[in-house]
Every structure is written in C-alpha cells, then in structure tokens.
Design a protein around this motif. Structure first.
Motif, PDB file in Angstrom:
ATOM      1  N   CYS A 131       5.530   4.726  -2.571  1.00 46.15           N
ATOM      2  CA  CYS A 131       6.119   3.383  -2.541  1.00 46.15           C
ATOM      3  C   CYS A 131       6.559   2.990  -1.145  1.00 46.15           C
ATOM      4  CB  CYS A 131       7.308   3.315  -3.498  1.00 46.15           C
ATOM      5  SG  CYS A 131       6.869   3.406  -5.244  1.00 46.15           S
ATOM      6  N   THR A 132       7.216   3.901  -0.431  1.00 47.46           N
ATOM      7  CA  THR A 132       7.689   3.566   0.920  1.00 47.46           C
ATOM      8  C   THR A 132       6.522   3.386   1.877  1.00 47.46           C
ATOM      9  OG1 THR A 132       7.982   5.927   1.410  1.00 47.46           O
ATOM     10  CG2 THR A 132       9.912   4.723   0.616  1.00 47.46           C
ATOM     11  N   ALA A 134       3.618   2.217   1.101  1.00 47.77           N
ATOM     12  CA  ALA A 134       2.975   0.940   0.789  1.00 47.77           C
ATOM     13  C   ALA A 134       3.751  -0.245   1.344  1.00 47.77           C
ATOM     14  CB  ALA A 134       2.828   0.797  -0.720  1.00 47.77           C
ATOM     15  N   LEU A 135       5.057  -0.053   1.591  1.00 51.41           N
ATOM     16  CA  LEU A 135       5.893  -1.157   2.057  1.00 51.41           C
ATOM     17  C   LEU A 135       5.829  -1.362   3.559  1.00 51.41           C
ATOM     18  CD1 LEU A 135       9.063  -0.605  -0.173  1.00 51.41           C
ATOM     19  CD2 LEU A 135       7.341  -2.400  -0.408  1.00 51.41           C
ATOM     20  N   SER A 136       5.299  -0.377   4.273  1.00 49.05           N
ATOM     21  CA  SER A 136       5.280  -0.480   5.741  1.00 49.05           C
ATOM     22  C   SER A 136       3.841  -0.456   6.235  1.00 49.05           C
ATOM     23  CB  SER A 136       6.079   0.665   6.370  1.00 49.05           C
ATOM     24  OG  SER A 136       5.603   1.908   5.899  1.00 49.05           O
ATOM     25  N   ARG A 139      -0.918   0.289   5.496  1.00 51.57           N
ATOM     26  CA  ARG A 139      -0.691   1.181   4.367  1.00 51.57           C
ATOM     27  C   ARG A 139      -1.484   2.469   4.529  1.00 51.57           C
ATOM     28  NH1 ARG A 139      -0.862  -3.065  -0.770  1.00 51.57           N
ATOM     29  NH2 ARG A 139       0.820  -4.419  -0.019  1.00 51.57           N
TER      30      ARG A 139
END
Length: 229
Positions: A131-132, A134-136, A139
């Motif tokens: 998840c982390t 994918a957020l920054s 990807r």
C-alpha cells in the motif's frame, strides 16, 4: 549503471580491506544477520550509502523514530539503533543511489526471538508495504530486499529456513527486477538464481554478491560473488 555490493549473514573479512571488491560500489545492501559495524565499515570504505533490513539474529529496531532533534524511542532520546548513517528499509520503500528499494526483514517465527514473524504477521506487513509503495510514485520497486526467501524459491523445509508465501503476491505487485535475500546458508555450494514471477530473479547473497543494475532497463550483470563458507 548502478554498481551494488549486497551482503548477508556471513562476514567476509577481506572485503573490509577492499579485497574482492571490483571498482567502487554506488550502494551497499545488507540482507540481515550481519554486525552493524561490518556494514558501517563497508559503507565508509566504499564511500557509498547503505540500505539494510534486519535479520532474525539482529537487534530489535522497532519503535525507534528519527526526528529533527535525533533518534527517540517511546518518546525518550536514543542513540542511532542501526548501522550509523544507514537506511533501514524494513517495511517501507526508499529511493537511494537512483534505485527504488522495498524491504521486509525477519524470518519465520520458530523460537520467539527478535525479528521473527508468523505467516499472518508477515502477510500483514507485506500488505502495508504494498500500500505504501503504491502511494508514492513511481509505483513498484527496482529491488525487493528481504532477509528470508520466498516459499519454494531457494528456501529449505526446516521451520527456521522456510520462506514466506506472502512474498509471491508482493513480487507480483511491486514487480522488482531482483529479490535479494540471505538467511539460507549455501555452505560453499553455488545457490541458483531463481525466477519468481514473470520478470523477477531471486538471489541468495549470503557471503556477498556484486552486480550492476541499469535503473532504466533494469538489466542486471553479475560482477563478482562469494558464497557462504
């Protein structure tokens, strides 16, 4: 090309004198179970940043936070708990030396020691990492740095050295060029570099492995390696 020196589990004394290192690495990767002083020496000798994850024989680094005034634990001042100046990638994705590196340290839980996880615990950790990451943007990751291997990809059948099933969906999500791990000692034999997923190679670096990786094409060329004694 980024030149990487990856080490795990067994100290190779000659490396601390620069013997066996081809040219100067741009990055040191530590896959766990090494004295922190050893990583500090390699980083200083090569004048290169170090990224690491803890192994099951390393100290517990959880709970430490680095703020503007330095390190704290439970709100109290603390000394740097890991190798001085190194980046702990356990449970997060970092960008160092032009490479994006995601990390998950530790081994399967077998005696209740530090940095040991059940399947459920490691699966939850891997989900948070996915998840982390994918957020920054961008990807994904160039390298997935772990201590243990994936289940069925260079691991063993005994409980302490059994790999994690959750690394397979993690690889599919992050699509790294390499999964770098230690933990499984080859005892002088040549461990195979194994495919895991459509475009990822799993590499056991117990002892050391020096390789070049192109951050654009993600092509990898092995320069030199020594397998565990």
């Amino acid at each position: 090309m980024v030149r990487v020196l990856a080490v795990a589990d067994e100290v190779v004394d000659s490396l601390t004198f620069g013997v066996g290192i081809e040219s100067r690495p741009d990055l040191i990767l530590g896959a766990g179970d090494l004295p922190f002083e050893y990583l500090e020496i390699l980083s200083s000798l090569c004048d290169a940043p170090c990224v690491f994850v803890p192994g099951n024989h390393d100290r517990d680094l959880r709970g430490y936070r680095r703020g503007r005034t330095g390190w704290t634990r439970a709100g109290l001042p603390a000394e740097d708990p890991g190798p001085c100046g190194a980046v702990n990638a356990d449970g997060r994705t970092v960008s160092v030396a032009g490479l994006r590196i995601s990390g998950l340290g530790g081994s399967r839980r077998y005696n209740g020691g530090t940095n040991q996880y059940t399947d459920t615990q490691q699966r939850l950790r891997s989900l948070r990492l996915r998840c982390t990451a994918a957020l920054s943007p961008p990807r994904g990751a160039d390298i997935l740095l772990t201590h243990s291997p994936a289940r069925g990809v260079g691991d063993r059948d005994d409980l302490p050295h059994r790999g994690f099933d959750c690394f397979h969906p993690l690889v599919r999500s992050l699509q790294p060029a390499l999964l770098i791990h230690g933990h499984v000692h080859p005892y002088g034999e040549r461990p195979s570099d194994l495919p895991i997923g459509p475009s990822t190679t799993s590499m056991n670096v117990v002892g050391f492995c020096q390789f070049d990786i192109d951050p654009v094409t993600r092509e990898v060329e092995i320069v030199r390696r020594r397998y565990g004694a």
